[in-house]
Design a protein around this motif. Structure first.
Motif, mmCIF file in Angstrom:
data_model
loop_
_atom_site.group_PDB
_atom_site.id
_atom_site.type_symbol
_atom_site.label_atom_id
_atom_site.label_comp_id
_atom_site.label_asym_id
_atom_site.label_seq_id
_atom_site.Cartn_x
_atom_site.Cartn_y
_atom_site.Cartn_z
ATOM 1 N N ARG A 3 26.778 40.864 -48.969
ATOM 2 C CA ARG A 3 26.601 41.468 -47.649
ATOM 3 C C ARG A 3 25.164 41.271 -47.234
ATOM 4 N NH1 ARG A 3 28.452 47.384 -46.873
ATOM 5 N NH2 ARG A 3 26.305 47.633 -47.434
ATOM 6 N N HIS A 28 31.985 41.077 -38.119
ATOM 7 C CA HIS A 28 32.384 39.673 -37.986
ATOM 8 C C HIS A 28 32.657 39.077 -39.372
ATOM 9 C CE1 HIS A 28 32.032 35.357 -37.228
ATOM 10 N NE2 HIS A 28 32.402 35.664 -35.995
ATOM 11 N N VAL A 30 31.733 36.499 -40.826
ATOM 12 C CA VAL A 30 30.538 35.962 -41.496
ATOM 13 C C VAL A 30 29.903 37.033 -42.374
ATOM 14 C CG1 VAL A 30 28.170 35.165 -41.097
ATOM 15 C CG2 VAL A 30 30.057 34.200 -39.782
ATOM 16 N N TRP A 31 29.908 38.284 -41.907
ATOM 17 C CA TRP A 31 29.277 39.379 -42.629
ATOM 18 C C TRP A 31 30.227 40.063 -43.601
ATOM 19 C CZ3 TRP A 31 24.171 39.786 -42.255
ATOM 20 C CH2 TRP A 31 23.548 39.233 -41.137
ATOM 21 N N GLU A 34 34.925 37.150 -45.159
ATOM 22 C CA GLU A 34 36.235 36.541 -44.924
ATOM 23 C C GLU A 34 36.146 35.026 -44.852
ATOM 24 O OE1 GLU A 34 38.379 38.081 -41.580
ATOM 25 O OE2 GLU A 34 38.004 40.138 -42.178
ATOM 26 N N ASN A 35 35.017 34.490 -44.413
ATOM 27 C CA ASN A 35 34.864 33.040 -44.324
ATOM 28 C C ASN A 35 34.624 32.463 -45.712
ATOM 29 O OD1 ASN A 35 35.160 33.114 -41.614
ATOM 30 N ND2 ASN A 35 33.066 32.570 -41.117
ATOM 31 N N ASP A 36 35.409 31.482 -46.071
ATOM 32 C CA ASP A 36 35.258 30.824 -47.362
ATOM 33 C C ASP A 36 34.605 29.470 -47.122
ATOM 34 O OD1 ASP A 36 35.486 29.687 -49.854
ATOM 35 O OD2 ASP A 36 37.601 30.150 -50.107
ATOM 36 N N PRO A 37 33.454 29.197 -47.749
ATOM 37 C CA PRO A 37 32.758 27.924 -47.517
ATOM 38 C C PRO A 37 33.578 26.699 -47.920
ATOM 39 C CG PRO A 37 31.574 29.281 -49.139
ATOM 40 C CD PRO A 37 32.752 30.067 -48.656
#
Length: 97
Positions: A3, A28, A30-31, A34-37
């Motif tokens: 975080r 969001h 990004v924070w 949820e977004n997986d690189p």
């Protein structure tokens, strides 16, 4: 997931918009992690359980005579009222010194 921290410098009460914007940004993907690189989709969790970024609020006293402890107490009460979790730090105004 990691975080981040969103710092809010609150110099004067503006009706809450300055608090609402960072709160919404903290939710969001990004924070929240949820977004997986790698591009893989993650299973969605309930939004309620996602903590998002940590919010840190720096409240600046308006005058040299303003009581920092009272300001801290008022800001904490306001945040509780609007249900926003944030670490509160009071910075004393140096104007007029």
């Amino acid at each position: 997931p990691k975080r981040g921290t969103i710092d809010i410098w609150w110099i004067m009460h503006d009706g809450g918009l300055l608090l609402l914007l960072p709160f919404l940004l903290s939710r969001h993907p990004v924070w929240t992690g949820e977004n997986d690189p790698t591009g893989k989709k993650k299973r969605k969790r309930l939004r309620i359980n996602q903590t998002g970024a940590k919010l840190r609020l720096f409240a600046v006293t308006a005058t040299r005579d303003e009581c920092p402890e009272r300001l801290h107490e008022a800001v904490v009460k306001h945040l509780e009222k609007v249900r926003i979790q944030a670490e509160v730090r009071v910075i004393e105004c140096l104007a007029g010194t």
